[in-house]
Design an enzyme around this catalytic site. Structure first.
Site, PDB file in Angstrom:
ATOM      1  N   ASP A 123      -4.367   5.262   5.977  1.00  0.00           N
ATOM      2  CA  ASP A 123      -4.905   6.473   6.599  1.00  0.00           C
ATOM      3  C   ASP A 123      -5.910   6.033   7.670  1.00  0.00           C
ATOM      4  OD1 ASP A 123      -6.455   8.863   7.018  1.00  0.00           O
ATOM      5  OD2 ASP A 123      -5.636   9.687   5.187  1.00  0.00           O
ATOM      6  N   ARG A 154       0.239  12.308  -9.410  1.00  0.00           N
ATOM      7  CA  ARG A 154       0.799  10.976  -9.101  1.00  0.00           C
ATOM      8  C   ARG A 154       2.224  10.846  -9.635  1.00  0.00           C
ATOM      9  NH1 ARG A 154      -3.462   7.550  -7.357  1.00  0.00           N
ATOM     10  NH2 ARG A 154      -5.461   7.883  -8.363  1.00  0.00           N
ATOM     11  N   GLU A 174       0.846  -1.203   0.000  1.00  0.00           N
ATOM     12  CA  GLU A 174       0.000   0.000   0.000  1.00  0.00           C
ATOM     13  C   GLU A 174       0.878   1.249   0.000  1.00  0.00           C
ATOM     14  OE1 GLU A 174      -2.647   1.325  -0.526  1.00  0.00           O
ATOM     15  OE2 GLU A 174      -4.383   0.422   0.427  1.00  0.00           O
ATOM     16  N   ASP A 175       0.411   2.281  -0.663  1.00  0.00           N
ATOM     17  CA  ASP A 175       1.139   3.549  -0.597  1.00  0.00           C
ATOM     18  C   ASP A 175       0.919   4.232   0.741  1.00  0.00           C
ATOM     19  OD1 ASP A 175      -1.496   3.708  -1.625  1.00  0.00           O
ATOM     20  OD2 ASP A 175      -1.191   5.797  -2.149  1.00  0.00           O
ATOM     21  N   PHE A 204      -2.449  16.832   3.701  1.00  0.00           N
ATOM     22  CA  PHE A 204      -2.729  16.101   2.470  1.00  0.00           C
ATOM     23  C   PHE A 204      -1.505  16.134   1.572  1.00  0.00           C
ATOM     24  CE2 PHE A 204      -4.535  15.371  -1.708  1.00  0.00           C
ATOM     25  CZ  PHE A 204      -5.440  14.353  -1.450  1.00  0.00           C
TER      26      PHE A 204
END
Ligand code: PRP
Length: 198
Positions: free
Chosen positions: A117, A179, A113-114, A166
């Protein structure tokens, strides 16, 4: 077109919407190398699947795979999921957009996973893949926001703790953009159109 073509835009220019680089490419690469070492240490001698979660983990999965020793018996697969409309994220509804290409039954699987959260996406994935009788299931995340967690999920390998802001780049997007940035960055407030930042 050559990279020296004067007509080609300068790809090194930082977009003016970027307020600050939180993690530069070198820091990311260092974290990826460490994570690759940790994964290999635990799965020494065993075949395993790196299961990248699209789209965010696209680059991380590729770089993690290339950071593995060349004699490691690893395969690469991808799964794609999406949360139902961000406003509904708290519902925990995750949509499966693309399933794995190879069966995970009896295999060692590392979910890649990047970012973790609130944890709802990872909880969904761990239940989905864990329910298919893998030999083992681990999770490797480049970024973690542990203070944002809404559900308790186990993350075996964590690269970097992300700031409570963010961030975009290295696979992470804002409305599908950014991205491609080679670093992780924070955007200026004015870069966010309208209400949601997710
Ligand atoms: C992002 C990210 C994780 C997930 C983490 O994916 O890539 O998969 O959200 O969030 P959570 O822990 O709060 O559930 P997203 O749904 O934005 O899709 P993307 O990877 O295609 O950008």
């Amino acid at each position: 077109m050559s990279i020296h073509d004067p007509a080609r835009p300068d790809l090194s220019v930082t977009p003016d919407t970027v307020a600050a680089i939180e993690f530069d490419a070198e820091t990311i690469a260092g974290a990826v190398r460490r994570l690759a070492d940790e994964v290999v240490r635990d799965l020494a001698g065993e075949p395993f699947i790196l299961l990248g979660v699209l789209k965010g983990a696209l680059f991380f999965t590729a770089d993690l795979a290339r950071a593995l020793p060349t004699n490691v018996d690893a395969t690469i697969d991808f799964i794609a999921v999406s949360s139902y409309g961000r406003a509904d994220r708290s519902s925990g509804e995750v949509r499966l957009l693309k399933d794995t290409s190879e069966s995970v039954e009896g295999k060692n699987v590392v979910i890649v996973e990047d970012i973790v959260d609130n944890g709802l996406t990872l909880q969904y994935l761990q239940r989905l893949i864990g329910g298919r009788n893998p030999a083992s299931l681990r999770t490797c995340a480049l970024l973690d926001k542990p203070y944002r967690r809404r559900v308790d999920v186990a993350v075996d390998y964590i690269g970097l703790t992300a700031p409570d802001t963010f961030i975009v780049g290295y696979g992470l997007d804002y409305q599908e953009k950014y991205r491609n940035l080679p670093y992780l960055a924070r955007l200026h407030d004015w870069a966010f159109a309208g209400e949601g930042r997710e």
